[in-house]
Design an enzyme around this catalytic site. Structure first.
Site, PDB file in Angstrom:
ATOM      1  N   LYS A 126       0.855  -1.198   0.000  1.00 39.03           N
ATOM      2  CA  LYS A 126       0.000   0.000   0.000  1.00 39.03           C
ATOM      3  C   LYS A 126       0.886   1.242   0.000  1.00 39.03           C
ATOM      4  O   LYS A 126       1.863   1.310   0.747  1.00 39.03           O
ATOM      5  CB  LYS A 126      -0.915  -0.034   1.229  1.00 39.03           C
ATOM      6  CG  LYS A 126      -2.008   1.038   1.222  1.00 39.03           C
ATOM      7  CD  LYS A 126      -2.918   0.881   2.438  1.00 39.03           C
ATOM      8  CE  LYS A 126      -4.054   1.897   2.430  1.00 39.03           C
ATOM      9  NZ  LYS A 126      -4.922   1.751   3.625  1.00 39.03           N
ATOM     10  N   SER A 165      -9.776   1.968   2.470  1.00 42.23           N
ATOM     11  CA  SER A 165      -8.879   2.677   1.587  1.00 42.23           C
ATOM     12  C   SER A 165      -7.903   1.781   0.820  1.00 42.23           C
ATOM     13  O   SER A 165      -7.334   2.202  -0.187  1.00 42.23           O
ATOM     14  CB  SER A 165      -8.077   3.686   2.400  1.00 42.23           C
ATOM     15  OG  SER A 165      -7.251   3.016   3.342  1.00 42.23           O
ATOM     16  N   SER A 185     -10.004  -0.378   6.677  1.00 40.32           N
ATOM     17  CA  SER A 185      -9.361  -0.262   5.361  1.00 40.32           C
ATOM     18  C   SER A 185      -8.594  -1.483   4.894  1.00 40.32           C
ATOM     19  O   SER A 185      -8.168  -1.555   3.742  1.00 40.32           O
ATOM     20  CB  SER A 185      -8.428   0.948   5.336  1.00 40.32           C
ATOM     21  OG  SER A 185      -9.177   2.133   5.302  1.00 40.32           O
TER      22      SER A 185
END
Lengths: 426, 497
Positions: free
Chosen positions: B80, B155, B179
């Protein structure tokens, strides 16, 4: 610039009582910064002593410097404060270019030390008790240098240079409770308090507390109230008053300025003020009404600090003799008057004299050397006694040697100036 | 070659260790897959081809020298884009950090490198991890490999999509309010939010410091456990990281069982807003747990109803302070600096240009919640709710070993559907947020497809703090039972891209 109206000091005091609050920031002499491992050594190339944490880079996190906490506790104990059993850091949110995260990691409603006092001795020997509100830990900001402006201030500058070497250096902020009842002696009390605090910090060995190097910085908050009234007047905050003499002058100036404003029916604006060394005046800084909002909240990146009671007691046992007590002892040992002792203190000569005596000199000649020839020399060069290229051991040797003839002096080999580290610890 | 990308991390590591595959072959296969499908999926913001191949070569050389390889050596991973990577761009999904090359590696990145995991690149995400759909990325949305017109969650939608699209067998996410878990749920993958403090946050760009937690994402429970073990553990650079041994997560994942366990079902995690098919799959999962020998206990946690409100005060408050550093002075975007403007004006212009609407909304919300005069009513009350929720979890865990719930109330919604309705978007995290507030551990794993839309449904398992191994023990048992029932892992039902 308009000339500031002042009332004479005597007239001001005839109508008003000053109330002071002193905030002193002390830069700790830890080897590393408060929340990262960067060196705190002065004089490095700009931004050479930085890392992701003290630059506030995205993702970086703080870790508390244990020596910083220990120093804060020592200061708190020496100021007769209570030491929190549990406290936290808080974020003080405001924008400033030399503050990398745009918040300062500080303490808010949970300071590490609170409710203490410091007894300070005025020149005539009178002792005045200054109550301490709190001492808390925080971090210093970086430094901005504004280029192209007339005054070195940001106003009118074409650009600014930022040096973050100082960012994150541990600070202890020591805040007094309102100092009331000092009357005409208020400026003297302010000066004596800062002087006493400086000695105390040095005695604790937590900082050199050199005001000329910014290791100790004082804000003087002052307000006046008419005799016989209880409510505090509106205060001004004179920032960064950075010598003992300036502390006294700033307090005195503000008393006269406030009195002039109040006497003429005006109101004091709550604001910060800049102190000017050259003429001892202050000028308006930024308006500081109560709308200023730092949005404090507990620092989520740090865990609470809960100093073990045993550790606190251990630190308490290890506290050195308090400077005032030590001075009174030395004054008696050396057989000097209060006033003489005061000049020795003001000259920063107490420790050099002690070290010289320890190196074999007698008290009278040690005092004579440091307060005479050497003080003059330091004064001319604009340095402190400690910065002279002579050690207490040298002085002791000189003062115990009888010089037979002038010629022998000329033949002695030239000596390189000593470095700081070769001198005895002060 | 196409088979390589379908392998699990554990299988890849075994084949590299045995010499059946080289790390370079494995890396090349995944890079080729990224080349083939990422134009459609848009899981990656940056592919570090050179870096990945160099890491892979190093693994192969290590093996050639006869050195012992770790359990994930040579396995590719999608990271990420919220973790700093030395010399590799890190944007956090924001224009604010476009072009920023961090000078340091996050602790998690250092650990991945030390474990010889091959980092393929950085994945798309909602800007500063604020969102539940990855639509808030400044670099465009990511498609859900199950249906490219739908969101992959957020996210961490880039990480979950990369797994579901077989671009990587492992991924890293971060979970502030869900997330990791919500993207896992809507993509039919596995995601774990470890106990707060289990994985170092050093080098993880902060959204809400007291809630943020990095964690493993994978297609199987065992792979997630292997990754969990590689990244967890105390970090002296993160004061909030737990100085405790990492729970035996891999062992738990290898010995899945729920026999004799007490499993809690919370009353508050159902009702209005929950899709029928999601609840159907959830109820079946509870039945399955009973069949596997678990005892199911109904729990009442009334303060969970306040979790969303508390979260949307605490997280924005912390973010308003965390994001204050983005001022255009030191790194990242600087807008409007034409030599005539003051630093403050340039900062204002930079923030105007650099932050997206959701980030601005949360900064403003948080600034307000922390303001003097409002602090006690907003931030203060939210902290009290947080304490209540923590206590309710503690009480619940006196009665049960784990709690289960749907991970998210609905399956993947179409891109654009909730983009203009923040409240609807926030509801996606209804079931995941309480865990972040309390700091304990949770996992999402696939429990089937919703009958009405054929999209994956996630089952959430919640464990007490520092008992992360329970997630894997239960998760592995459930996973095995489902695979047996379906005849194959759920992900194999995803359409080929």
């Amino acid at each position: 610039m308009t000339v500031t109206e002042l009332l004479s000091y005597e007239a001001a005091l005839a109508s008003f009582d000053p109330v002071m609050g002193l905030e002193v920031h002390v830069e700790l002499g830890t080897k590393t910064k408060m929340f990262c491992g960067c060196s705190t050594e002065l004089g490095a190339e700009p931004n050479a002593q930085t890392c992701p944490t003290c630059l506030g880079l995205p993702g970086a996190l703080p870790v508390v410097n244990e020596i910083g906490v220990e120093s804060a506790i020592k200061i708190g104990l020496a100021l007769h404060c209570e030491i929190a059993e549990w406290c936290r850091f808080a974020r003080k949110n405001y924008f400033y270019p030399d503050m990398p995260k745009n918040f300062q990691t500080s303490q808010y409603d949970e300071p590490i030390a609170f409710n203490g006092y410091l007894d300070v001795q005025l020149e005539d020997g009178e002792v005045f008790r200054v109550e301490i509100e709190r001492a808390h830990m925080e971090e210093d900001t970086g430094k901005s240098t504004h280029i192209g402006g007339a005054t070195g201030r940001i106003h009118g500058a074409s650009h600014s240079l930022l040096d973050y070497n100082r960012a994150g250096i541990p600070l202890i902020e020591i805040v007094t409770k309102p100092i009331e009842g000092a009357g005409e002696r208020a400026p003297e009390v302010a000066k004596a308090y800062v002087a006493e605090l400086r000695e105390l910090i040095r005695a604790l060995g937590v900082s050199e507390a050199r005001m000329d190097k910014g290791q100790m910085r004082c804000d003087v908050n002052l307000s006046l109230r008419p005799h016989g009234t209880k409510t505090f007047g509106t205060r001004s905050e004179t920032k960064n008053v950075n010598s003992l003499r300036s502390v006294e002058r700033a307090a005195r100036f503000e008393i006269q300025r406030h009195a002039a404003v109040l006497e003429s029916g005006g109101t004091i604006v709550q604001e910060t003020r800049h102190f000017h060394e050259d003429d001892g005046s202050t000028t308006s800084g930024r308006i500081k009404d109560n709308a200023e909002d730092y949005r404090y909240f507990p620092e989520p990146d740090l865990v609470p600090i809960a100093p073990a009671r045993a550790w606190v007691e251990e630190l308490r046992q290890g506290l050195p003799e308090l400077p005032r007590v030590r001075r009174n002892r030395l004054r008696e040992e050396w057989g000097v008057s209060e006033q003489e002792m005061q000049s020795i203190l003001n000259a920063g000569a107490v420790d050099p004299i002690v070290a010289t005596i320890e190196a074999g000199a007698d008290a009278a000649s040690a005092r004579k050397w440091w307060m005479g020839e050497l003080a003059r020399n330091a004064n001319e060069k604009g340095v402190s006694l400690e910065e002279l290229p002579i050690t207490p051991a040298d002085v002791a040797r000189v003062s115990t040697t009888s010089w037979p003839a002038r010629s022998s002096r000329a033949s002695s080999p030239a000596r390189a100036p000593r470095t700081r580290s070769s001198r005895s610890a002060v | 070659m196409t088979d390589i990308i379908k392998l699990t991390a554990a299988e890849i590591a075994a084949k590299i260790a045995s010499g059946e595959l080289t790390a370079v072959e494995v890396t090349e296969a995944h890079l080729a897959r990224i080349d083939a499908v990422d134009e459609k999926v848009h899981a990656f913001l940056h592919v570090d081809r050179e870096g990945a191949l160099a890491q892979a070569r190093a693994v192969d050389e290590k093996r050639a020298r006869g050195e012992k390889l770790g359990p994930l050596a040579g396995v590719p991973l999608a990271l990420k884009d919220i973790f700093t990577t030395r010399g590799v761009p890190t944007t956090v999904g924001s224009k604010m950090l476009e072009g920023w090359i961090p000078p340091y590696d996050a602790t998690l990145v250092k650990r991945l490198k030390a474990a010889d995991v091959v980092i393929l690149g950085k994945t798309n995400m909602d800007e500063f991890a604020m969102g539940s759909s990855t639509e808030n990325s400044a670099y465009g949305p990511t498609g859900n490999p199950w249906d490219l017109t739908r969101i992959p969650g957020g996210s961490g939608g880039g990480s979950s999509a990369a797994l579901a699209a077989y671009q990587a067998p492992l991924a890293i996410g971060t979970d502030t309010g869900g997330s990791i878990r919500q993207p896992a749920a809507v993509t039919g993958t596995v995601g774990v939010k470890p106990t707060y403090g289990a994985v170092s946050r050093y080098g993880m760009v902060a959204f809400s410091s007291s809630l943020d937690q990095g964690g493993p994402c994978a297609r199987t429970v065992l792979d997630a456990a292997l990754l969990h073990e590689a990244i967890a553990g105390h970090d002296p650079l993160d004061s909030t990281s737990a100085d405790l041994p990492v729970p035996p997560v891999v062992e738990a994942a290898r010995n899945g069982s729920v026999a004799g366990m007490r499993v809690g079902v919370v009353k508050q995690f159902r009702g209005e807003g929950y899709q029928a098919g999601v609840m159907q799959r959830f109820d079946e999962s509870v039945e399955l747990l009973k069949e596997l020998g678990a005892e199911v206990v109904e729990l009442d946690c009334p303060s969970f109803d306040l979790a969303l409100s508390a979260y949307y005060l605490i997280a924005p408050s912390e973010c308003s302070s965390n994001l204050a550093r983005f001022d255009g002075l030191r790194y990242g975007l600087r807008a409007g600096d034409d030599g005539t403007r003051s630093a403050e004006d340039v900062t204002a212009l930079t923030r105007e240009a650099g932050f997206g609407p959701e980030v601005k909304r949360r900064i403003i919300l948080g600034t307000y919640a922390l303001s003097s005069g409002y602090y006690d009513a907003w931030f203060g009350s939210a902290q009290k709710v947080r304490t209540l929720i923590t206590r309710e979890f503690e009480k619940a865990f006196e009665q049960v070993d784990v709690i289960v719930s749907p991970t998210t109330p609905t399956t993947a919604f179409p891109i654009g559907e909730r983009a203009d309705d923040p409240m609807a978007m926030y509801l996606a995290d209804l079931c995941t947020i309480p865990t972040n507030l309390a700091g304990n551990a949770a996992m999402s794993l696939p429990c089937g497809l919703a009958p009405e839309d054929g999209l994956p449904v996630g089952l959430q398992i919640i464990a007490p703090a520092m008992q992360d191994d329970r997630l894997y023990k239960v998760g592995a048992a459930v996973e095995a039972a489902f695979v047996e029932k379906w005849g194959h892992p759920l992900i194999e039902e995803a359409p080929s891209l």
